[in-house]
Design an enzyme around this catalytic site. Structure first.
Site, PDB file in Angstrom:
ATOM      1  N   CYS A   1       0.835  -1.193   0.000  1.00  0.00           N
ATOM      2  CA  CYS A   1       0.000   0.000   0.000  1.00  0.00           C
ATOM      3  C   CYS A   1       0.876   1.253   0.000  1.00  0.00           C
ATOM      4  O   CYS A   1       1.599   1.523   0.963  1.00  0.00           O
ATOM      5  CB  CYS A   1      -0.905  -0.041   1.233  1.00  0.00           C
ATOM      6  SG  CYS A   1      -1.842   1.448   1.425  1.00  0.00           S
ATOM      7  N   GLY A   2       0.826   2.011  -1.085  1.00  0.00           N
ATOM      8  CA  GLY A   2       1.539   3.282  -1.172  1.00  0.00           C
ATOM      9  C   GLY A   2       0.574   4.421  -0.920  1.00  0.00           C
ATOM     10  O   GLY A   2      -0.637   4.202  -0.774  1.00  0.00           O
ATOM     11  N   ASN A   3       1.072   5.646  -0.919  1.00  0.00           N
ATOM     12  CA  ASN A   3       0.193   6.787  -0.673  1.00  0.00           C
ATOM     13  C   ASN A   3      -0.781   7.025  -1.827  1.00  0.00           C
ATOM     14  O   ASN A   3      -1.817   7.653  -1.629  1.00  0.00           O
ATOM     15  CB  ASN A   3       1.008   8.037  -0.395  1.00  0.00           C
ATOM     16  CG  ASN A   3       1.524   8.059   1.026  1.00  0.00           C
ATOM     17  OD1 ASN A   3       0.767   8.323   1.952  1.00  0.00           O
ATOM     18  ND2 ASN A   3       2.792   7.719   1.216  1.00  0.00           N
ATOM     19  N   THR A   4      -0.453   6.545  -3.029  1.00  0.00           N
ATOM     20  CA  THR A   4      -1.346   6.730  -4.178  1.00  0.00           C
ATOM     21  C   THR A   4      -2.096   5.449  -4.522  1.00  0.00           C
ATOM     22  O   THR A   4      -3.307   5.455  -4.671  1.00  0.00           O
ATOM     23  CB  THR A   4      -0.547   7.207  -5.415  1.00  0.00           C
ATOM     24  OG1 THR A   4       0.196   8.374  -5.055  1.00  0.00           O
ATOM     25  CG2 THR A   4      -1.473   7.553  -6.567  1.00  0.00           C
ATOM     26  N   ASN A   5      -1.369   4.356  -4.660  1.00  0.00           N
ATOM     27  CA  ASN A   5      -1.985   3.099  -5.087  1.00  0.00           C
ATOM     28  C   ASN A   5      -1.658   1.958  -4.142  1.00  0.00           C
ATOM     29  O   ASN A   5      -0.601   1.947  -3.518  1.00  0.00           O
ATOM     30  CB  ASN A   5      -1.480   2.718  -6.490  1.00  0.00           C
ATOM     31  CG  ASN A   5      -1.998   3.665  -7.546  1.00  0.00           C
ATOM     32  OD1 ASN A   5      -3.203   3.877  -7.665  1.00  0.00           O
ATOM     33  ND2 ASN A   5      -1.097   4.254  -8.304  1.00  0.00           N
TER      34      ASN A   5
ATOM     35  N   GLY B   1      10.011   3.974   6.414  1.00  0.00           N
ATOM     36  CA  GLY B   1       8.856   3.530   5.637  1.00  0.00           C
ATOM     37  C   GLY B   1       8.982   2.043   5.341  1.00  0.00           C
ATOM     38  O   GLY B   1      10.039   1.598   4.891  1.00  0.00           O
TER      39      GLY B   1
ATOM     40  N   ASP C   1       7.869   0.297   2.976  1.00  0.00           N
ATOM     41  CA  ASP C   1       8.195   0.036   1.559  1.00  0.00           C
ATOM     42  C   ASP C   1       9.703   0.082   1.332  1.00  0.00           C
ATOM     43  O   ASP C   1      10.259  -0.653   0.518  1.00  0.00           O
ATOM     44  CB  ASP C   1       7.483   1.067   0.658  1.00  0.00           C
ATOM     45  CG  ASP C   1       7.788   2.511   1.044  1.00  0.00           C
ATOM     46  OD1 ASP C   1       7.956   2.798   2.246  1.00  0.00           O
ATOM     47  OD2 ASP C   1       7.859   3.370   0.137  1.00  0.00           O
TER      48      ASP C   1
ATOM     49  N   THR D   1       4.172  26.220 -23.533  1.00  0.00           N
ATOM     50  CA  THR D   1       4.122  26.081 -22.073  1.00  0.00           C
ATOM     51  C   THR D   1       4.271  24.630 -21.627  1.00  0.00           C
ATOM     52  O   THR D   1       5.066  24.317 -20.737  1.00  0.00           O
ATOM     53  CB  THR D   1       2.791  26.650 -21.539  1.00  0.00           C
ATOM     54  OG1 THR D   1       2.654  27.979 -22.041  1.00  0.00           O
ATOM     55  CG2 THR D   1       2.757  26.667 -20.023  1.00  0.00           C
TER      56      THR D   1
HETATM   57  N1  LIG Z   1       3.373   4.098 -15.873  1.00  0.00           N
HETATM   58  C1  LIG Z   1       3.046   5.278 -15.315  1.00  0.00           C
HETATM   59  N2  LIG Z   1       2.967   6.406 -16.070  1.00  0.00           N
HETATM   60  C2  LIG Z   1       2.637   7.603 -15.519  1.00  0.00           C
HETATM   61  N3  LIG Z   1       2.404   7.778 -14.212  1.00  0.00           N
HETATM   62  C3  LIG Z   1       2.468   6.701 -13.440  1.00  0.00           C
HETATM   63  C4  LIG Z   1       2.797   5.404 -13.909  1.00  0.00           C
HETATM   64  N4  LIG Z   1       2.795   4.542 -12.872  1.00  0.00           N
HETATM   65  C5  LIG Z   1       2.489   5.277 -11.792  1.00  0.00           C
HETATM   66  N5  LIG Z   1       2.298   6.557 -12.123  1.00  0.00           N
HETATM   67  C6  LIG Z   1       1.999   7.650 -11.227  1.00  0.00           C
HETATM   68  O1  LIG Z   1       3.088   7.770 -10.356  1.00  0.00           O
HETATM   69  C7  LIG Z   1       2.649   8.125  -9.062  1.00  0.00           C
HETATM   70  C8  LIG Z   1       3.129   7.136  -8.078  1.00  0.00           C
HETATM   71  O2  LIG Z   1       2.527   5.897  -8.313  1.00  0.00           O
HETATM   72  P1  LIG Z   1       2.782   4.646  -7.398  1.00  0.00           P
HETATM   73  O3  LIG Z   1       4.073   4.024  -7.771  1.00  0.00           O
HETATM   74  O4  LIG Z   1       1.577   3.772  -7.474  1.00  0.00           O
HETATM   75  O5  LIG Z   1       2.897   5.369  -5.984  1.00  0.00           O
HETATM   76  P2  LIG Z   1       2.742   4.848  -4.507  1.00  0.00           P
HETATM   77  O6  LIG Z   1       3.511   3.554  -4.410  1.00  0.00           O
HETATM   78  O7  LIG Z   1       3.330   5.932  -3.687  1.00  0.00           O
HETATM   79  O8  LIG Z   1       1.276   4.649  -4.248  1.00  0.00           O
HETATM   80  C9  LIG Z   1       1.143   8.231  -9.101  1.00  0.00           C
HETATM   81  O9  LIG Z   1       0.820   9.596  -9.238  1.00  0.00           O
HETATM   82  C10 LIG Z   1       0.782   7.431 -10.346  1.00  0.00           C
HETATM   83  O10 LIG Z   1      -0.400   7.909 -10.947  1.00  0.00           O
HETATM   84  C1  LIG Z   2       8.736   8.235   1.963  1.00  0.00           C
HETATM   85  C2  LIG Z   2       7.387   7.585   1.835  1.00  0.00           C
HETATM   86  C3  LIG Z   2       6.290   8.631   2.010  1.00  0.00           C
HETATM   87  C4  LIG Z   2       7.269   6.971   0.408  1.00  0.00           C
HETATM   88  O1  LIG Z   2       5.982   6.437   0.253  1.00  0.00           O
HETATM   89  P1  LIG Z   2       5.276   6.184  -1.158  1.00  0.00           P
HETATM   90  O2  LIG Z   2       5.795   7.150  -2.147  1.00  0.00           O
HETATM   91  O3  LIG Z   2       5.620   4.763  -1.537  1.00  0.00           O
HETATM   92  O4  LIG Z   2       3.809   6.303  -0.896  1.00  0.00           O
HETATM   93  C5  LIG Z   2       7.248   6.411   2.856  1.00  0.00           C
HETATM   94  O5  LIG Z   2       8.293   5.524   2.712  1.00  0.00           O
HETATM   95  C6  LIG Z   2       7.177   6.920   4.290  1.00  0.00           C
HETATM   96  O6  LIG Z   2       6.164   7.356   4.739  1.00  0.00           O
HETATM   97  N1  LIG Z   2       8.332   6.846   5.008  1.00  0.00           N
HETATM   98  C7  LIG Z   2       8.451   7.230   6.388  1.00  0.00           C
HETATM   99  C8  LIG Z   2       9.699   8.014   6.637  1.00  0.00           C
HETATM  100  C9  LIG Z   2      10.996   7.306   6.239  1.00  0.00           C
HETATM  101  O7  LIG Z   2      10.991   6.360   5.459  1.00  0.00           O
HETATM  102  O8  LIG Z   2      12.065   7.720   6.726  1.00  0.00           O
HETATM  103  K   LIG Z   3       6.376   2.980  -3.275  1.00  0.00           K
END
Ligand SMILES: Nc1ncnc2c1ncn2[C@@H]1O[C@H](COP(=O)(O)OP(=O)(O)O)[C@@H](O)[C@H]1O
Ligand SMILES: CC(C)(COP(=O)(O)O)[C@@H](O)C(=O)NCCC(=O)O
Ligand SMILES: [K+]
Length: 257
Positions: free
Chosen positions: A7-11, A107, A109, A184
């Site tokens: 589970c990431g912050n986006t997906n 984190g 992850d 732009t």
């Molecule tokens: N293949 C891709 N092309 C463009 N944007 C992407 C792609 N894969 C992920 N993203 C974007 O990158 C960002 C991070 O995605 P993700 O790796 O799922 O993040 P997290 O692990 O933090 O949830 C999100 O904004 C997502 O929409």
């Molecule tokens: C840096 C992060 C926000 C990255 O998270 P993600 O982009 O995968 O959603 C996550 O690893 C986190 O919350 N870390 C805690 C602080 C640290 O790792 O030092």
């Molecule tokens: K991640």
């Protein structure tokens, strides 16, 4: 079979490991309000639609969003009759504990990426993960996470530009044809793309300088392959790195139980 949840912050990514390979990988937007029942409806329709035969008996979770863990735990308990291992919790052991400031949390992850990177490439490694944030995890010779870097994610940077400047539209990240933009959108794309290549190269240079040794760099996350087109820094691009780490950590905890 193992249900691995990243589970990431986006997906949030769900993968099913059958002991030899991943037989399914599905992605859903992270939302802490999603209930266990909602996860299950979504998962079971995908299982049905793709005719995937999965008998889930164990689960492991890595979550950068603490609030979602509760419902994911309920999902595992209620529907798969198992107690998930949660990376970062005291009951989840890591092959090598992180060496960071006392009292600090890393984190999950990043801990998972460290385990996976070390397993595939050995120590003295930098793992770059292009997620909501872009993280650099420094892996020591023995596989310990010894710190790293957190930079604003690519999409976050684009969003900030759009939010703060009235005349700048919302755009998607892309590799521009030329560094000098003549409109732009092209200007913004160049700023973010080449700016980001510079950020990654600059951070890796400083990390290598500080450690005073050669260090391999591997990259993961959705945008890794796009940035690999602008730099020859990456030794490997590994989309399944976090999932691989979750399988390894689950195995390690079973062996040492
Ligand atoms: N293949 C891709 N092309 C463009 N944007 C992407 C792609 N894969 C992920 N993203 C974007 O990158 C960002 C991070 O995605 P993700 O790796 O799922 O993040 P997290 O692990 O933090 O949830 C999100 O904004 C997502 O929409
Ligand atoms: C840096 C992060 C926000 C990255 O998270 P993600 O982009 O995968 O959603 C996550 O690893 C986190 O919350 N870390 C805690 C602080 C640290 O790792 O030092
Ligand atoms: K991640």
């Amino acid at each position: 079979m193992l249900l691995a949840i990243d589970c990431g912050n986006t997906n949030t990514v769900f993968s099913i490991w059958n002991g030899a390979k991943f037989i399914a990988t599905w992605r859903i937007a992270t939302d802490h309000k999603r209930t266990a029942d909602e996860y299950f409806v979504w998962l079971s329709s995908l299982l049905m639609l793709t005719k995937t035969e999965a008998a889930i008996t164990e689960a492991i979770i890595s979550s950068t969003v603490p609030r979602v863990v509760f419902n994911l735990r309920v999902l595992c308990n209620r529907y798969f009759d198992c107690r998930p291992l949660v990376v970062g919790k005291p009951e989840c052991n890591l092959p090598v504990p992180p060496r960071v400031d006392q009292g600090t949390t890393v984190g999950p992850d990043r801990l998972v990426n460290t385990v996976a990177g070390f397993n595939r490439h050995g120590g003295n490694l930098i793992v770059v993960d292009f997620g909501t944030a872009t993280t650099f995890d420094v892996v020591d010779h023995d596989g310990a996470y010894v710190g790293g870097v957190i930079a604003p994610g690519v999409n976050l940077s684009l969003e900030a530009l759009h939010m703060a400047a009235a005349a700048l539209p919302h755009i998607d990240v892309a590799k521009p044809a030329r560094a000098i933009g003549t409109n732009t959108v092209a200007c913004m794309q160049s700023g973010v793309y080449w700016g980001y290549v510079g950020l990654v190269e600059g951070i890796v240079r400083e990390v290598r300088r500080e450690r005073d040794m050669p260090m391999k760099v591997i990259a993961t996350g959705g945008l890794a392959s796009l940035f690999a087109q602008g730099t020859d820094l990456f030794h490997a691009i590994e989309d399944d790195l976090t999932m691989h780490g979750l399988v390894l950590i689950n195995q390690y905890n079973k062996e040492t139980a």
